[in-house]
Write a protein that holds these residues in place. Structure first.
Motif, short mmCIF file in Angstrom:
data_model
loop_
_atom_site.label_atom_id
_atom_site.label_comp_id
_atom_site.label_asym_id
_atom_site.label_seq_id
_atom_site.Cartn_x
_atom_site.Cartn_y
_atom_site.Cartn_z
N ASP A 150 6.87 72.23 22.79
CA ASP A 150 7.39 71.34 23.60
C ASP A 150 7.49 69.87 23.16
O ASP A 150 8.26 69.12 23.27
CB ASP A 150 6.58 71.27 24.94
CG ASP A 150 7.10 70.36 26.09
OD1 ASP A 150 8.27 70.43 26.31
OD2 ASP A 150 6.28 69.61 26.75
N GLN A 191 10.12 69.40 20.36
CA GLN A 191 11.28 69.05 21.04
C GLN A 191 11.43 67.61 21.54
O GLN A 191 12.37 66.88 21.33
CB GLN A 191 11.49 70.09 22.07
CG GLN A 191 12.89 69.79 22.69
CD GLN A 191 13.19 70.79 24.14
OE1 GLN A 191 12.99 71.81 23.85
NE2 GLN A 191 13.44 70.35 25.12
N LYS A 192 10.25 67.04 22.27
CA LYS A 192 10.31 65.68 22.72
C LYS A 192 10.40 64.80 21.70
O LYS A 192 11.16 63.57 21.82
CB LYS A 192 9.24 65.63 23.53
CG LYS A 192 9.40 66.29 24.89
CD LYS A 192 8.13 65.91 25.85
CE LYS A 192 8.39 66.41 27.27
NZ LYS A 192 6.99 66.76 27.99
N LYS A 228 13.40 62.14 21.49
CA LYS A 228 13.25 60.61 21.24
C LYS A 228 13.36 59.79 20.12
O LYS A 228 13.93 58.86 20.06
CB LYS A 228 11.71 60.33 21.33
CG LYS A 228 11.24 59.11 21.82
CD LYS A 228 9.44 59.06 22.64
CE LYS A 228 9.36 57.76 23.01
NZ LYS A 228 8.16 57.36 23.44
N LEU A 285 3.31 60.98 21.27
CA LEU A 285 3.33 61.86 22.28
C LEU A 285 2.21 62.83 22.46
O LEU A 285 1.88 63.14 23.90
CB LEU A 285 4.92 62.64 22.04
CG LEU A 285 6.15 61.95 22.29
CD1 LEU A 285 7.31 62.73 21.56
CD2 LEU A 285 6.29 61.56 23.70
N ALA A 325 18.51 69.06 25.34
CA ALA A 325 17.22 68.08 25.79
C ALA A 325 18.22 66.80 25.94
O ALA A 325 17.85 65.97 26.81
CB ALA A 325 16.13 68.27 25.21
N ASP A 355 18.72 64.52 29.20
CA ASP A 355 18.03 63.12 29.29
C ASP A 355 19.12 62.18 29.59
O ASP A 355 18.78 61.37 30.53
CB ASP A 355 17.44 62.79 27.97
CG ASP A 355 15.97 63.21 27.91
OD1 ASP A 355 15.63 63.97 28.82
OD2 ASP A 355 15.24 62.58 27.18
#
Lengths: 181, 207
Positions: free
Chosen positions: A46, A49-50, A54, A79, B71, B75
């Motif tokens: 997770d 991916q974030k 970002k 993160l 994603a 977003d």
């Protein structure tokens, strides 16, 4: 030109596949670091991916004074810190109470599951900067210069953090040796 | 005792990873034979290196770029629906303007409602008027045709409705303070934000 910078330029020019190449290039090493920080696949994947999302959405703010990898690691570590702090709060074991059971026969035999668990617990007991520096140095094979960039500190501080982390882990082992003697 | 040989210390990670060239490897081995501090350091490093991360598998790695792609799109969609920044510039108004707008809207609703009334209706509005399906049809009303009693009844009802609205708006008008949209938005809870977002989306869809 740096390969990553070229891929970033192409991404910014609208070539979406170029960012996919960056993901493929960095995902394994970044996943390994995140996994070690949070200790499970769900959170690590997770966060991975974030971190990429970002990085993609904030690509314009990447000033290219450092390597893309350094910037990406900074994003991922920030993160992960929240998740990691929660885990550490739960799993932290004081260094004094952690005992690594050494097998006197061979070094390789020492590396067993029980010791690994205890090592992880001991790592969780280290101050955050020391723990991260140790992880970046040993498990992500970064040079101290890169670690200093990622951690936003001087090379000297990065080396000191690494040194302190190793020393603290050593104290734990030596205490056990004395007990055995 | 802590070893101070920084040249050797620099090589220990490489030694633990077994990636040193033969000459450096030999240097470290000779040092380790006499240095307990560095031996224990190598032990810890090798333990960490051996603590490998489970590989989530090729499917996971192959899918990651498309997961990131999806994603990013999600977003963007979320940001679009919750971006209230455009509203900020438009709603920085004195409170009295909002209060006046409220009264204005109330007036429009009142007048619109009156236009649904049939001239022959004798029902007192103050007791409530139930529209039948037939009476819902929009008809133009000639005010001149209304009886004096009907006009008085409408006037009384509208007056009492506006009075209650004006009463609610009075503290706002009296405060004379300009509206701070950031404060207002910050005070909203999750449900209110959802509702506001929904309303704004509807406005946008309706143009």
């Amino acid at each position: 030109m740096d390969e990553d910078i070229d891929l970033i330029n192409r991404t910014e020019a609208g070539e979406r596949d170029a960012f996919d190449v960056l993901v493929i290039k960095h995902q394994k090493s970044l996943y390994a670091l995140l996994y070690r920080m949070v200790g499970n696949h769900e959170d690590a994947s997770d966060l991975l991916q974030k971190a990429f999302v970002k990085a993609f959405t904030g690509l314009k703010s990447f000033e290219r004074r450092s390597k893309f990898k350094t910037w990406l690691y900074q994003i991922a570590i920030n993160l992960a810190k929240n998740v990691y702090r929660d885990r550490a709060r739960i799993e932290q074991v004081p260094l004094d109470s952690v005992i690594i059971k050494r097998n006197p026969r061979t070094l390789e035999n020492l590396i067993n599951n029980e010791n690994r668990l205890l090592l992880r617990q001991a790592m969780a007991g280290l101050p955050e900067k020391q723990r991260l520096t140790l992880m970046l140095r040993v498990q992500s094979e970064n040079k101290f210069e890169e670690i200093a960039d990622i951690m936003k500190c001087s090379v000297g501080t990065a080396k000191a953090n690494y040194h302190h982390a190793v020393q603290k882990l050593k104290v734990m082992m030596l205490e056990k040796e004395k007990e055995e003697e | 005792m802590t070893c101070k040989d920084n040249n050797i210390k620099e090589l220990l990670t490489g030694f633990a990873e077994r990636i040193l060239d033969q000459a450096d490897k030999q240097r470290v081995e000779e040092h380790l034979a006499a240095c307990e501090d560095c031996r224990s350091e190598v032990f810890i490093l090798r333990m960490m290196i051996a603590d490998t991360v489970p590989d989530p598998g090729e499917v996971f790695w192959k899918e990651m770029p498309s997961r990131v792609n999806r994603a990013v799109q999600e977003d963007k969609a979320t940001i679009r629906s919750f971006d209230l920044s455009w509203l900020v510039g438009r709603i920085t108004l004195p409170r009295w303007v909002l209060a006046a707008a409220t009264v204005g809207v109330a007036l429009v609703i009142t007048l619109t409602t009156v236009r649904f009334l049939k001239p022959e209706s004798n029902l007192p509005l103050s007791q409530g008027y139930i529209f039948s399906g037939e009476s819902m049809a929009v008809e133009s009303i000639n005010v001149a045709e209304l009886s004096r009693d009907q006009i008085v009844t409408i006037n009384t009802w509208a007056g009492s409705e506006l009075a209650s609205m004006a009463q609610e708006a009075e503290p706002v008008i009296a405060s004379g303070r300009d509206t701070d949209i950031y404060e207002e938005l910050a005070a909203l809870n999750a449900n209110e934000i959802d509702s506001l977002s929904h309303i704004i989306n509807n406005w946008e869809e309706e143009g």
